[in-house]
Design a protein around this motif. Structure first.
Motif, PDB file in Angstrom:
ATOM      1  N   ARG A  82       0.821  -1.206   0.000  1.00  0.00           N
ATOM      2  CA  ARG A  82       0.000   0.000   0.000  1.00  0.00           C
ATOM      3  C   ARG A  82       0.853   1.253   0.000  1.00  0.00           C
ATOM      4  O   ARG A  82       1.586   1.520   0.937  1.00  0.00           O
ATOM      5  CB  ARG A  82      -0.925   0.032   1.203  1.00  0.00           C
ATOM      6  N   ALA A  99      -9.184   7.729   5.297  1.00  0.00           N
ATOM      7  CA  ALA A  99      -9.310   6.867   6.477  1.00  0.00           C
ATOM      8  C   ALA A  99      -9.216   5.401   6.059  1.00  0.00           C
ATOM      9  O   ALA A  99     -10.191   4.678   6.127  1.00  0.00           O
ATOM     10  CB  ALA A  99     -10.655   7.136   7.160  1.00  0.00           C
ATOM     11  N   PRO A 100      -8.020   5.011   5.601  1.00  0.00           N
ATOM     12  CA  PRO A 100      -7.911   3.624   5.152  1.00  0.00           C
ATOM     13  C   PRO A 100      -7.991   2.680   6.340  1.00  0.00           C
ATOM     14  O   PRO A 100      -7.596   3.020   7.449  1.00  0.00           O
ATOM     15  CB  PRO A 100      -6.517   3.566   4.527  1.00  0.00           C
ATOM     16  N   ASP A 158     -17.025  -4.906  -2.230  1.00  0.00           N
ATOM     17  CA  ASP A 158     -16.993  -3.734  -1.345  1.00  0.00           C
ATOM     18  C   ASP A 158     -17.393  -2.509  -2.164  1.00  0.00           C
ATOM     19  O   ASP A 158     -16.603  -2.015  -2.975  1.00  0.00           O
ATOM     20  CB  ASP A 158     -15.579  -3.559  -0.761  1.00  0.00           C
ATOM     21  N   PRO A 159     -18.635  -2.013  -1.984  1.00  0.00           N
ATOM     22  CA  PRO A 159     -19.115  -0.893  -2.807  1.00  0.00           C
ATOM     23  C   PRO A 159     -18.649   0.480  -2.322  1.00  0.00           C
ATOM     24  O   PRO A 159     -19.008   1.487  -2.935  1.00  0.00           O
ATOM     25  CB  PRO A 159     -20.633  -1.023  -2.708  1.00  0.00           C
ATOM     26  N   CYS A 160     -17.901   0.550  -1.222  1.00  0.00           N
ATOM     27  CA  CYS A 160     -17.289   1.814  -0.758  1.00  0.00           C
ATOM     28  C   CYS A 160     -15.813   1.518  -0.509  1.00  0.00           C
ATOM     29  O   CYS A 160     -15.300   1.676   0.606  1.00  0.00           O
ATOM     30  CB  CYS A 160     -17.950   2.306   0.530  1.00  0.00           C
ATOM     31  N   CYS A 161     -15.102   1.089  -1.550  1.00  0.00           N
ATOM     32  CA  CYS A 161     -13.823   0.384  -1.347  1.00  0.00           C
ATOM     33  C   CYS A 161     -12.660   1.289  -0.993  1.00  0.00           C
ATOM     34  O   CYS A 161     -11.617   0.798  -0.568  1.00  0.00           O
ATOM     35  CB  CYS A 161     -13.490  -0.446  -2.573  1.00  0.00           C
ATOM     36  N   GLY A 162     -12.773   2.613  -1.174  1.00  0.00           N
ATOM     37  CA  GLY A 162     -11.643   3.491  -0.852  1.00  0.00           C
ATOM     38  C   GLY A 162     -10.384   2.997  -1.555  1.00  0.00           C
ATOM     39  O   GLY A 162     -10.398   2.679  -2.748  1.00  0.00           O
ATOM     40  N   ILE A 211     -10.059  -4.000   1.719  1.00  0.00           N
ATOM     41  CA  ILE A 211     -10.837  -5.224   1.926  1.00  0.00           C
ATOM     42  C   ILE A 211     -10.759  -6.114   0.682  1.00  0.00           C
ATOM     43  O   ILE A 211     -10.477  -7.324   0.774  1.00  0.00           O
ATOM     44  CB  ILE A 211     -12.313  -4.891   2.248  1.00  0.00           C
ATOM     45  N   ASP A 260     -16.110   2.666  -5.809  1.00  0.00           N
ATOM     46  CA  ASP A 260     -16.138   3.846  -4.938  1.00  0.00           C
ATOM     47  C   ASP A 260     -16.632   5.005  -5.769  1.00  0.00           C
ATOM     48  O   ASP A 260     -16.370   5.073  -6.980  1.00  0.00           O
ATOM     49  CB  ASP A 260     -14.734   4.134  -4.395  1.00  0.00           C
ATOM     50  N   ALA A 315     -15.621   7.955  -5.536  1.00  0.00           N
ATOM     51  CA  ALA A 315     -14.499   8.839  -5.867  1.00  0.00           C
ATOM     52  C   ALA A 315     -13.559   8.117  -6.828  1.00  0.00           C
ATOM     53  O   ALA A 315     -12.941   7.113  -6.465  1.00  0.00           O
ATOM     54  CB  ALA A 315     -13.752   9.228  -4.585  1.00  0.00           C
ATOM     55  N   ASP A 359     -21.581   5.212  -7.594  1.00  0.00           N
ATOM     56  CA  ASP A 359     -22.272   5.440  -6.328  1.00  0.00           C
ATOM     57  C   ASP A 359     -22.837   4.116  -5.815  1.00  0.00           C
ATOM     58  O   ASP A 359     -23.507   3.393  -6.571  1.00  0.00           O
ATOM     59  CB  ASP A 359     -23.407   6.440  -6.601  1.00  0.00           C
ATOM     60  N   ASN A 409     -16.568  -0.871   5.111  1.00  0.00           N
ATOM     61  CA  ASN A 409     -16.703   0.129   6.164  1.00  0.00           C
ATOM     62  C   ASN A 409     -17.146   1.405   5.481  1.00  0.00           C
ATOM     63  O   ASN A 409     -16.388   2.056   4.772  1.00  0.00           O
ATOM     64  CB  ASN A 409     -15.434   0.282   7.019  1.00  0.00           C
ATOM     65  N   PRO A 410     -18.429   1.711   5.613  1.00  0.00           N
ATOM     66  CA  PRO A 410     -19.010   2.807   4.848  1.00  0.00           C
ATOM     67  C   PRO A 410     -18.546   4.156   5.376  1.00  0.00           C
ATOM     68  O   PRO A 410     -17.953   4.237   6.454  1.00  0.00           O
ATOM     69  CB  PRO A 410     -20.511   2.616   5.073  1.00  0.00           C
ATOM     70  N   VAL A 465     -20.386  10.979   3.251  1.00  0.00           N
ATOM     71  CA  VAL A 465     -21.108  10.343   2.155  1.00  0.00           C
ATOM     72  C   VAL A 465     -21.039  11.261   0.945  1.00  0.00           C
ATOM     73  O   VAL A 465     -21.193  12.466   1.063  1.00  0.00           O
ATOM     74  CB  VAL A 465     -22.581  10.136   2.557  1.00  0.00           C
ATOM     75  N   PHE A 494     -28.498   8.353   3.235  1.00  0.00           N
ATOM     76  CA  PHE A 494     -27.642   7.417   2.507  1.00  0.00           C
ATOM     77  C   PHE A 494     -27.914   5.985   2.953  1.00  0.00           C
ATOM     78  O   PHE A 494     -28.133   5.094   2.133  1.00  0.00           O
ATOM     79  CB  PHE A 494     -26.169   7.780   2.729  1.00  0.00           C
TER      80      PHE A 494
HETATM   81  C1  LIG Z   1     -14.302   4.796   5.315  1.00  0.00           C
HETATM   82  S1  LIG Z   1     -13.879   4.915   3.631  1.00  0.00           S
HETATM   83  C2  LIG Z   1     -13.481   3.258   3.165  1.00  0.00           C
HETATM   84  C3  LIG Z   1     -12.023   3.013   3.334  1.00  0.00           C
HETATM   85  C4  LIG Z   1     -11.566   1.735   2.683  1.00  0.00           C
HETATM   86  N1  LIG Z   1     -12.079   0.549   3.361  1.00  0.00           N
HETATM   87  C5  LIG Z   1     -10.065   1.704   2.623  1.00  0.00           C
HETATM   88  O1  LIG Z   1      -9.472   0.828   3.209  1.00  0.00           O
HETATM   89  O2  LIG Z   1      -9.464   2.598   2.009  1.00  0.00           O
HETATM   90  C6  LIG Z   1     -15.436   5.152   2.856  1.00  0.00           C
HETATM   91  C7  LIG Z   1     -15.363   5.318   1.343  1.00  0.00           C
HETATM   92  O3  LIG Z   1     -16.695   5.480   0.872  1.00  0.00           O
HETATM   93  C8  LIG Z   1     -16.650   6.304  -0.274  1.00  0.00           C
HETATM   94  N2  LIG Z   1     -18.021   6.819  -0.505  1.00  0.00           N
HETATM   95  C9  LIG Z   1     -18.658   7.884   0.042  1.00  0.00           C
HETATM   96  N3  LIG Z   1     -19.922   7.984  -0.454  1.00  0.00           N
HETATM   97  C10 LIG Z   1     -20.080   6.954  -1.328  1.00  0.00           C
HETATM   98  C11 LIG Z   1     -21.146   6.544  -2.163  1.00  0.00           C
HETATM   99  N4  LIG Z   1     -22.295   7.190  -2.194  1.00  0.00           N
HETATM  100  N5  LIG Z   1     -20.950   5.440  -2.952  1.00  0.00           N
HETATM  101  C12 LIG Z   1     -19.770   4.778  -2.946  1.00  0.00           C
HETATM  102  N6  LIG Z   1     -18.716   5.150  -2.191  1.00  0.00           N
HETATM  103  C13 LIG Z   1     -18.859   6.209  -1.379  1.00  0.00           C
HETATM  104  C14 LIG Z   1     -15.606   7.346   0.039  1.00  0.00           C
HETATM  105  O4  LIG Z   1     -15.080   7.885  -1.173  1.00  0.00           O
HETATM  106  C15 LIG Z   1     -14.584   6.502   0.834  1.00  0.00           C
HETATM  107  O5  LIG Z   1     -13.556   6.057  -0.019  1.00  0.00           O
END
Ligand SMILES: C[S@@+](CC[C@H](N)C(=O)[O-])C[C@H]1O[C@@H](n2cnc3c(N)ncnc32)[C@H](O)[C@@H]1O
Length: 409
Positions: free
Chosen positions: A167, A173-174, A197-201, A205, A259, A261, A287, A304-305, A313, A342
């Motif tokens: 990494r 906030a990884p 993982d739909p919010c994978c950052g 994970i 993600d 972003a 999204d 982890n959302p 969000v 959300f």
């Molecule tokens: C707490 S972080 C997850 C960190 C990730 N597990 C990692 O290890 O880097 C939450 C993530 O949710 C994404 N996020 C926020 N709103 C979202 C949405 N509506 N749909 C998908 N992703 C979203 C953010 O961009 C962020 O990367």
């Protein structure tokens, strides 16, 4: 070197999972302790645990356990350990001390006395006093003080094991890799069903999951502290590394991440490349409220959302959207409302489009099931550093949403 007392620290809540992992890796039975697992094992196991464990923070060898009442007792105890069996005075070292119910007033002074004892012992025996390096020591020693006892350890890991070596790109906030692995273990993911993982950052994970699906060792991409210790045998280490590589195979399950972003998706992709799983995981932008299930078969959602001000969000329910903008109140209020919406919308989306899937969410928000208007089928306590969290499980029962939607009246 065949019967070493070891201690493997882990995040609170992960002890039982680590106990099972230790048994899988060494074949030996450990003992569950608060914040870790202890066991007796051979030097070979020390190397194997460092290479394969996904859950422990480091692998420590216990070198002494003695009663104490004062700092002078700490000095005497540390001076009687044969440190020269482990390292030389030409290597720099560092002592880190933790304490629980210790009557001593200053942990810094306790650390200083232990450090002096180690250096004095080397000076008396060899004429050379090793240097202390608090930033990048070649050797790390750990001291743990309870009310009456001092336990001294030598560390075999070096950098903590959550640093897997792949990494470089992170978001705000990884997750620590060890915590992502604990989420996977707690969910009981069998590496056969699809994982998403739909919010994978930055992809932690999904990348951990992809490595598991490919039978890859957690530490295949990094160096370890034991490589600098006296008992290190390069041939044995090469053999263990080669065995680990032979166990690698094509992925047994598809793994997906997305993600909102696009910058994050880029990071995740680059991290997956470095982790050697670019072919085993698919990252996309989008999204979470709009993405449809990847693949045909139902699987496991693990995430982890976003939570709170720091990782807000985004997307259609984000705090900048008209739907989430409060009539009055500040930014924080906007976030709370955006978040509430959300999670409610996420639950509806999943109920509608993800029948048969199981969702696991790690969050410090103990009211999350209420916000989602879902009843969790399990809740597992876990700590993300100092933050108390829950890993909630929700079952998206096939057909239930359609059934209730079609009810007359
Ligand atoms: C707490 S972080 C997850 C960190 C990730 N597990 C990692 O290890 O880097 C939450 C993530 O949710 C994404 N996020 C926020 N709103 C979202 C949405 N509506 N749909 C998908 N992703 C979203 C953010 O961009 C962020 O990367």
């Amino acid at each position: 070197m065949n019967d070493l007392p070891l201690f493997l620290p882990c995040a609170a809540g992960v002890e039982d999972l680590l106990l099972a992992e230790v048994q899988r890796i060494t074949g030996g039975m450990g003992e569950r302790r608060r914040g870790g697992v202890s066991l007796r094992a051979a030097w070979r196991d020390v190397l194997a645990l460092n290479l394969h464990s996904r859950l422990t923070q480091r692998v420590l060898v216990q070198l002494s356990d003695s009663p104490y009442r004062s700092e002078d007792d700490l000095y005497e105890a540390a001076r009687s350990v044969p440190w020269d069996m482990w390292f030389t005075p030409r290597q720099s070292f560092k002592v880190e001390t933790t304490a629980q119910h210790s009557p001593l007033k200053s942990l810094n002074f306790a650390t200083l006395r232990i450090k002096d004892a180690v250096a004095d012992r080397f000076r008396d025996r060899t004429g050379v006093r090793p240097d202390v390096d608090t930033q990048q020591p070649q050797v790390r020693l750990f001291a743990h003080l309870t009310a009456e006892r001092l336990v001294l350890y030598i560390d075999t890991s070096g950098e903590p094991l959550f640093k897997r070596g792949w990494r470089e790109d992170t978001g705000e906030a990884p997750l620590k890799e060890t915590l992502a692995a604990a989420m996977l273990a707690a969910s009981g993911w069998d590496a056969q069903t699809p994982l998403y993982d739909p919010c994978c950052g930055s992809g932690t994970i999904a990348i951990e999951a992809a490595q598991i699906a490919c039978g890859m060792a957690a530490g295949g991409q990094r160096r370890f502290g034991f490589e600098r210790l006296a008992p290190f045998q390069p041939a044995l280490w090469s053999q263990l590394q080669a065995q680990a590589r032979e166990q690698e195979h094509p992925p047994t399950a598809p793994v997906f991440g997305s993600d909102v972003a696009h910058r994050m998706v880029d990071f995740a992709q680059r991290n997956a490349d470095r982790a050697g799983v670019a072919q085993a995981v698919q990252f996309r932008g989008g999204d979470a409220l709009q993405r449809m299930p990847p693949g045909d078969a139902p699987g496991l959602l693990l995430l982890n959302p976003p939570y709170g001000e720091r990782i807000a969000v985004a997307g259609v329910a984000g705090s900048g959207s008209a739907a989430a903008r409060p009539a009055r109140g500040g930014r924080e209020q906007a976030h709370m409302e955006g978040e509430g919406e959300f999670f409610e919308r996420l639950a509806s989306h999943w109920k509608k489009h993800y029948p048969g899937w199981t969702a696991w969410l790690l969050t410090p928000d103990l009211k999350l099931p209420g916000r989602m208007r879902l009843k969790e089928s399990r809740r597992v306590p876990m700590w993300n550093g100092p933050i108390e969290c829950r890993l909630f499980r929700f079952d998206m029962v096939a057909g239930r949403h359609e059934a209730s939607a079609k009810q007359p009246g």
